[in-house]
Design a protein around this motif. Structure first.
Motif: not given
Length: 254
Positions: A230-238
């Motif tokens: 989840i953290g990786g996905t949020l970082l990618l979206l940001g």
């Protein structure tokens, strides 16, 4: 002298005709000398008994047999004079054996007995010296025989009994002292023990074993992988949103 026979024949006859009990036949009896050691005990035969025959009426053969028997006895006793004189008269064709057996044999034998007494004085003790001197002073055949056959052994036993009993001195026995044995004491190596979560000084910052702020157990296993995704996905979206916004701002400025 009539009908002389050779010495070899005389010796052969002496072997065939047994002599009276030998004067010097060594007996199994033993006695102690001054040092209390066993010595050979001899029995000295009185040859006067052997010479007590009628020498005037004896034949030449009987005289030669008697001489051979005397020779055997004298040699067995280790007498120093008589054996040689008997052999000499037997070898001499002109020797008067009859006359020798009448007088010469007894004279030589008496001298031999006296010499035998003197021989016992070697390393003699006090009692033995006194007994030997008494026999020498008496100077008779009977005194010599009594000393040689019995008196000297009694005196030796007295001298032996007078010897001081040797004292046994104990000797120090070296006792081997065992060398100290180096005992290796195994010091146990410190074992790394996992600190129990929540104990004092249990874990530092950034460790996976720390409790969360609410005091719950740390997230591990499959829950950790989910949070990481989840953290990786949020970082990618940001990151994507940041790049799009920057591009728009660049166009607006242009």
């Amino acid at each position: 002298m009539r009908g002389k026979t050779s010495t070899g024949v005389v010796v052969a006859l002496a072997l065939l005709i047994p002599a009276a009990p030998a004067m010097a036949s060594t007996e199994t009896l033993t006695a102690d000398n001054k040092a209390c050691q066993t010595v050979e005990r001899k029995v000295y035969k009185d040859i006067r008994e052997m010479l007590a025959i009628d020498l005037d009426a004896a034949t030449d053969t009987e005289l030669q047999i008697l001489a051979a028997q005397l020779l055997t006895v004298a040699k067995a006793a280790s007498l120093p004079i008589l054996p040689g004189e008997i052999e000499e008269v037997l070898r001499d064709p002109e020797g008067d054996l009859r006359a020798f057996l009448k007088t010469g044999a007894k004279q030589a034998w008496t001298t031999d007995l006296r010499i035998s007494v003197v021989r016992t004085l070697t390393n003699a003790g006090t009692n033995l010296k006194a007994a030997a001197q008494k026999a020498l002073d008496t100077a008779t055949i009977d005194a010599y025989l009594a000393y040689l056959n019995d008196g000297q052994y009694v005196a030796r036993e007295l001298d032996c009994a007078a010897q001081p009993t040797p004292s046994v001195t104990p000797t120090a026995t070296a006792t081997a002292t065992p060398a100290p044995t180096a005992t290796a004491t195994a010091t146990p190596a410190p074992t790394a023990s996992a600190s129990t979560p929540g104990t004092a000084g249990g874990g530092g910052e950034g460790t996976s074993t720390d409790k969360d702020e609410d005091g719950g157990l740390p997230v591990t296993g499959a829950d950790t992988a989910l949070v990481a995704s989840i953290g990786g996905t949020l970082l990618l979206l940001g990151t994507t949103g940041y790049l799009i916004g920057r591009r728009r701002r660049s166009r607006f400025v242009a």
